[in-house]
Scaffold this active site. Sequence first.
Site, mmCIF file in Angstrom:
data_model
loop_
_atom_site.group_PDB
_atom_site.id
_atom_site.type_symbol
_atom_site.label_atom_id
_atom_site.label_comp_id
_atom_site.label_asym_id
_atom_site.label_seq_id
_atom_site.Cartn_x
_atom_site.Cartn_y
_atom_site.Cartn_z
ATOM 1 N N LYS A 105 32.431 31.628 44.125
ATOM 2 C CA LYS A 105 32.945 32.940 43.734
ATOM 3 C C LYS A 105 31.772 33.883 43.552
ATOM 4 C CE LYS A 105 36.162 35.400 40.790
ATOM 5 N NZ LYS A 105 36.231 35.856 39.418
ATOM 6 N N CYS B 44 29.430 35.862 37.633
ATOM 7 C CA CYS B 44 29.429 36.282 36.231
ATOM 8 C C CYS B 44 28.302 37.284 35.975
ATOM 9 C CB CYS B 44 29.274 35.077 35.321
ATOM 10 S SG CYS B 44 29.303 35.511 33.562
ATOM 11 N N ALA C 212 43.229 37.701 37.499
ATOM 12 C CA ALA C 212 42.356 37.427 36.345
ATOM 13 C C ALA C 212 42.896 38.071 35.080
ATOM 14 C CB ALA C 212 40.932 37.887 36.659
ATOM 15 N N ASN D 83 39.829 39.266 44.729
ATOM 16 C CA ASN D 83 40.013 39.287 43.277
ATOM 17 C C ASN D 83 39.639 40.660 42.731
ATOM 18 O OD1 ASN D 83 37.963 38.165 40.595
ATOM 19 N ND2 ASN D 83 40.157 38.409 40.459
#
Length: 361
Positions: free
Chosen positions: A162, A121, A248, A224
Amino acid sequence: MNDSADTTLPPVTVKPLKIGDLVIDPPILQAPMAGYTNYAFRQIVRDYGGVGLQATEMVSARSFVWLDQQAEFPDRLWGIEDEPRPLAVQMWDNEPDTMARVGERLVEEFQVSVVDINFGCPVKQVTQSAHSGSYLLRWPEKMFSIIRRVVEACAPTPVTAKIRLGCSRDKINANEIAQVVEEAGAAALTVHGRTAADFFKGSADWEKISEIKPYLKKIPLIGNGDLDSAAKVVEAFRSYQVDGVMIARACLGRPWLFAQAAAALRGEPVPADPTLTEQRMCLLRHYDLVVQRFGIEKGTMLMRKFACCYAQGMYGARAFRTRAAKVSSPAEFYEIVENLFPRDPEVDAVEAASAEMASGS
């Protein structure tokens, strides 16, 4: 790019994904997205099918502990107790013991299938304020400690991580981090093909994602970034060294994307997008699920962003999105959806003909 009804993509051989002892088939994962991937959204995706593993919104471990002390239940875990499995919960923080404590609770009390740790993030609230998420990519030894403690606490439930490629383009260290993740005991690694400094600008670098694969000895690599069509999912498996893919942002307004991608991987014709009438019905079902949980006032407020996602990129949707972003009551919501959500030309023609016949009778 929207996939059309009669499109059959060139076949590609794809094996089921193994995360520990958990088999994910098809190897297509739904990304955890804060503020979006709640139970209502996951249920809509499940209705269409095609997703191998779903994930909740990311949960702050520190907030989880605080709420638990107040005898409160985190909204972001709404629905998980009775939800079909497999299901992953993603959490974030920078304190190994806190993370381990929450991971253990998730496994023992909620029987989640996978505990995922967020090291990707890039938002300031997580990185600068809490020194978590992608901030930790500059501290591999800290990441190792967190992963190791969570793995020990959650065993035998698999723990995954992740990450992004690095903190910035001049500080890409995903190859090194991949080895740290595996050595710490994680069962899989997901890599978003941008750096933290990129946020969501530019394009995901799938070449860089693919370069990580040789650095992993046993665990699978999940890619991703920018997967917004069945064709791109197939291409990811064909051209890059990945064992799974994670979808996503593209799925937020197109929850049927997983079913399209799964069909493409099976070598079947890619189903067409639902008609605009069907998409309108999907949006209304989504609204009903959110209101059931959060009540009319809060549920309507929460649906503003979802409604805008459903109309994203559609011709003639500007008026709908402008009004939907400010909607404040169910009556207004239904009126906007009925009158301003883009419509199928064929439906409009039939309704216009019917109205003309009625007026002339």
